[in-house]
Design a protein around this motif. Structure first.
Motif, PDB file in Angstrom:
ATOM      1  N   LEU A 130      67.907  21.036  42.965  1.00 55.28           N
ATOM      2  CA  LEU A 130      67.577  21.671  41.828  1.00 55.28           C
ATOM      3  C   LEU A 130      66.628  20.913  40.725  1.00 55.28           C
ATOM      4  O   LEU A 130      67.334  20.021  40.089  1.00 55.28           O
ATOM      5  N   LYS A 131      65.620  21.161  40.768  1.00 51.52           N
ATOM      6  CA  LYS A 131      64.433  20.204  39.934  1.00 51.52           C
ATOM      7  C   LYS A 131      64.370  20.838  38.640  1.00 51.52           C
ATOM      8  O   LYS A 131      64.818  22.155  38.360  1.00 51.52           O
ATOM      9  N   ILE A 139      72.288  29.359  38.452  1.00 54.88           N
ATOM     10  CA  ILE A 139      72.344  28.150  37.775  1.00 54.88           C
ATOM     11  C   ILE A 139      70.814  27.382  37.150  1.00 54.88           C
ATOM     12  O   ILE A 139      69.896  27.529  38.263  1.00 54.88           O
ATOM     13  N   TYR A 140      70.672  27.183  36.096  1.00 56.26           N
ATOM     14  CA  TYR A 140      69.042  26.945  35.839  1.00 56.26           C
ATOM     15  C   TYR A 140      69.405  25.426  35.278  1.00 56.26           C
ATOM     16  O   TYR A 140      70.243  25.044  34.624  1.00 56.26           O
ATOM     17  N   PHE A 184      65.898  15.840  34.696  1.00 56.88           N
ATOM     18  CA  PHE A 184      66.023  15.176  35.957  1.00 56.88           C
ATOM     19  C   PHE A 184      66.808  15.932  37.008  1.00 56.88           C
ATOM     20  O   PHE A 184      67.121  17.206  36.790  1.00 56.88           O
ATOM     21  N   GLU A 185      66.603  15.579  38.319  1.00 56.21           N
ATOM     22  CA  GLU A 185      67.096  16.452  39.386  1.00 56.21           C
ATOM     23  C   GLU A 185      68.575  16.234  39.788  1.00 56.21           C
ATOM     24  O   GLU A 185      69.307  15.397  39.537  1.00 56.21           O
ATOM     25  N   PHE A 186      69.012  17.583  40.310  1.00 53.45           N
ATOM     26  CA  PHE A 186      70.493  17.492  40.745  1.00 53.45           C
ATOM     27  C   PHE A 186      70.342  17.854  42.119  1.00 53.45           C
ATOM     28  O   PHE A 186      69.809  18.514  42.735  1.00 53.45           O
ATOM     29  N   GLN A 187      71.592  17.448  42.767  1.00 53.08           N
ATOM     30  CA  GLN A 187      71.759  17.588  44.233  1.00 53.08           C
ATOM     31  C   GLN A 187      73.259  18.188  44.466  1.00 53.08           C
ATOM     32  O   GLN A 187      74.119  17.676  43.985  1.00 53.08           O
ATOM     33  N   LEU A 188      73.402  19.323  45.225  1.00 52.94           N
ATOM     34  CA  LEU A 188      74.600  19.696  45.551  1.00 52.94           C
ATOM     35  C   LEU A 188      75.058  19.345  46.955  1.00 52.94           C
ATOM     36  O   LEU A 188      74.404  19.868  47.988  1.00 52.94           O
ATOM     37  N   LEU A 189      76.250  18.810  47.102  1.00 54.03           N
ATOM     38  CA  LEU A 189      76.803  18.414  48.342  1.00 54.03           C
ATOM     39  C   LEU A 189      77.966  19.272  48.567  1.00 54.03           C
ATOM     40  O   LEU A 189      78.923  19.197  47.701  1.00 54.03           O
ATOM     41  N   THR A 213      69.680  12.162  40.072  1.00 57.45           N
ATOM     42  CA  THR A 213      68.651  11.079  40.079  1.00 57.45           C
ATOM     43  C   THR A 213      68.932  10.056  38.833  1.00 57.45           C
ATOM     44  O   THR A 213      68.476   9.081  38.741  1.00 57.45           O
ATOM     45  N   GLU A 214      69.563  10.732  37.624  1.00 58.28           N
ATOM     46  CA  GLU A 214      69.877   9.910  36.647  1.00 58.28           C
ATOM     47  C   GLU A 214      71.320   9.825  36.448  1.00 58.28           C
ATOM     48  O   GLU A 214      71.998  10.941  36.450  1.00 58.28           O
TER      49      GLU A 214
END
Length: 270
Positions: A88-89, A182-183, A188-193, A208-209
């Motif tokens: 999610l950028k 979700i916005y 910074f970018e988020f990643q869902l695992l 990323t942060e």
């Protein structure tokens, strides 16, 4: 003030027309709203863990066939393949159903547990995927991401025994009208695992942060009131405290209000 409404029985034709209307409305939003919906998956693990959580895959429910819960695990495995690693950028929106698609038998989905409008359970294709939307919603409340669409559960199905989070911090889902969106309004970018263990559904937001903030969810004005048409309604308001690592408490904000019919005895011990 919450005004309880009596359930309305609608004809099959009325239900079909309503479903067609809300489906068209959702597709119009997905493809013509101008929002940028993410569909990018990265297999490279992002550096910083923001929040992680897990929930048990199986629960014993009275008069409910356990096979439906085993089928739920199959449904979760299929859905997770569409979401695990999604990125999610900044400026992008995550849509639960746009990414997963319609759960149908042809895709391998099985009959799982579906909660009916009257609080009873039935078998339905793709049943059990609410556990996944619940998990993602709860985790997102512990990040700097913004929840733009979420629907509360109409019924409270579990007593507080072994409850680890406040009542009303889940998100129900039904394709395609009841979506979770979700916005990312951060820089910074988020990643869902997501993955399954032998006993649990496990999720994680990474970024990323490194996050400078942490979050605490809590409830106010909890009450159990008699329902106008029989039974009981459980009520509360969810708030969230935001703590900055350097400053301390920086925000105490309203999140959502919940009202749910209870399908268990409200005076059970525990």
């Amino acid at each position: 003030m919450y005004l309880e409404k009596k359930a309305i029985k609608r004809s099959k034709i009325r239900l079909l027309m309503g479903k067609a209307y809300y489906t068209a409305k959702r597709y119009k939003q997905w493809y013509f709203s101008g929002r940028v919906y993410t569909n990018n998956i990265s297999r490279e693990l992002y550096t910083y863990r923001v929040f992680t959580h897990s929930t048990p895959l199986l629960r014993k429910l009275k008069d409910v066939d356990m096979q439906l819960q085993y089928n739920k695990i199959t449904n979760l495995k299929i859905a997770i393949k569409k979401l695990n690693g999604i990125v999610l950028k900044p400026g992008e929106t995550f849509s639960y159903w746009k990414l997963i698609g319609k759960p149908i038998y042809k895709k391998g989905y099985l009959d799982g547990l579906v909660l009916c409008a009257d609080g009873s359970f039935k078998a339905g294709v793709g049943g059990g995927l609410c556990q996944l939307s619940n998990l993602i919603y709860w985790m997102t409340l512990h990040t700097g991401l913004t929840i733009t669409e979420r629907y509360r559960h109409s019924h409270d199905i579990f007593p507080d025994v072994s409850r680890t989070q406040p009542f009303g911090t889940g998100a129900t889902c039904s394709y395609p009208s009841l979506d979770l969106q979700i916005y990312n309004g951060t820089n910074f970018e988020f990643q869902l695992l997501l993955h399954l263990t032998k006993d649990n559904l496990v999720g994680e937001w990474r970024s990323t942060e490194e996050s400078m903030n942490s979050y605490e969810l809590y409830e106010k004005e909890h009450s159990i009131t008699p329902a106008l048409f029989g039974g009981y309604v459980r009520n509360n308001i969810i708030y969230r405290k935001t703590y900055n690592k350097n400053i301390g408490l920086i925000k105490d904000e309203y999140v959502t209000e919940n009202h749910a019919y209870m399908i268990y005895n409200p005076y059970l011990n525990g």
